[in-house]
Design an enzyme around this catalytic site. Structure first.
Site, PDB file in Angstrom:
ATOM      1  N   CYS A 187       0.826  -1.211   0.000  1.00  0.00           N
ATOM      2  CA  CYS A 187       0.000   0.000   0.000  1.00  0.00           C
ATOM      3  C   CYS A 187       0.859   1.259   0.000  1.00  0.00           C
ATOM      4  O   CYS A 187       0.356   2.344  -0.244  1.00  0.00           O
ATOM      5  CB  CYS A 187      -0.950   0.013   1.190  1.00  0.00           C
ATOM      6  SG  CYS A 187      -0.122   0.082   2.781  1.00  0.00           S
ATOM      7  N   ASP A 243       2.297   2.652   2.539  1.00  0.00           N
ATOM      8  CA  ASP A 243       2.177   3.458   3.745  1.00  0.00           C
ATOM      9  C   ASP A 243       3.401   3.295   4.652  1.00  0.00           C
ATOM     10  O   ASP A 243       3.984   2.218   4.733  1.00  0.00           O
ATOM     11  CB  ASP A 243       0.905   3.074   4.514  1.00  0.00           C
ATOM     12  CG  ASP A 243      -0.347   3.458   3.735  1.00  0.00           C
ATOM     13  OD1 ASP A 243      -0.203   4.175   2.730  1.00  0.00           O
ATOM     14  OD2 ASP A 243      -1.446   3.052   4.125  1.00  0.00           O
ATOM     15  N   CYS A 277      -2.902   5.584   5.239  1.00  0.00           N
ATOM     16  CA  CYS A 277      -4.360   5.606   5.204  1.00  0.00           C
ATOM     17  C   CYS A 277      -4.931   6.044   6.557  1.00  0.00           C
ATOM     18  O   CYS A 277      -4.210   6.144   7.551  1.00  0.00           O
ATOM     19  CB  CYS A 277      -4.877   4.223   4.853  1.00  0.00           C
ATOM     20  SG  CYS A 277      -4.670   3.061   6.205  1.00  0.00           S
ATOM     21  N   CYS A 303      -2.882  -2.491   8.774  1.00  0.00           N
ATOM     22  CA  CYS A 303      -2.542  -1.153   9.255  1.00  0.00           C
ATOM     23  C   CYS A 303      -2.183  -1.220  10.745  1.00  0.00           C
ATOM     24  O   CYS A 303      -1.266  -0.536  11.199  1.00  0.00           O
ATOM     25  CB  CYS A 303      -3.703  -0.185   9.044  1.00  0.00           C
ATOM     26  SG  CYS A 303      -4.512  -0.357   7.443  1.00  0.00           S
TER      27      CYS A 303
END
Ligand code: FES
Length: 161
Positions: free
Chosen positions: A48, A50, A75, A119
């Site tokens: 992603c 991140d 995110c 996450c």
């Protein structure tokens, strides 16, 4: 043709995410940097893209985390999990902080949608990486602490297969 109506097709973010997640996303706690931090950990997820960085200020004698800050380029769930993770480790010893797992972070946030579990893993790993940095700098061993992973994507559930 069969008309298919997705049960949750019109779900808003508010329904998908708990109130606590939305709160920590909208008002993240402990955003920033700590100058001359005792330990800094940066981790990322190649999939992603991140990135999360956590700074720890640790009391030399008591080994208590006095201050914890974060910077997240990611995110909303990454912001919320890092915010909650910093809140959870503050005031804990470095040994207690090791027990702040991604599950503990998710529970404290009243859950996350399955696609956002990674996450919270990023938050756990960023804390571990900062503790690892502290241990390296001070030449100490924290029992149970593993060297940080460069990329946490391997921990993701294989949902695309
Ligand atoms: Fe990758 Fe949230 S989508 S950390």
């Amino acid at each position: 043709m069969k008309k298919r109506r997705r049960k949750n097709g019109n779900r808003s973010n508010k329904e998908m995410y708990s109130e606590k997640v939305m709160d920590h996303f909208n008002n993240p706690r402990n955003v920033g940097e700590i100058e001359d931090a005792s330990g800094v950990g940066t981790v990322g997820n190649a999939k992603c893209g991140d990135i999360m960085r956590i700074y720890l200020d640790i009391d030399e004698d008591t080994k208590v985390i006095k201050e914890c800050k974060f910077k997240t380029f990611g995110c909303g769930a990454a912001v919320a999990t890092s915010s909650m993770a910093t809140e959870l480790v503050k005031g804990k010893t470095i040994y207690e902080a090791l027990k702040v797992t991604n599950k503990a972070v998710m529970e404290a946030l009243d859950g996350l949608p399955p696609v956002k579990v990674h996450c919270s893993l990023l938050a756990e790993e960023a804390i571990h990486a900062a503790l690892w940095d502290y241990a390296q700098k001070n030449n100490i061993e924290i029992e149970g602490l593993q060297p940080p992973k460069a990329d946490i994507s391997e921990e993701e559930p294989a949902e695309e297969e």
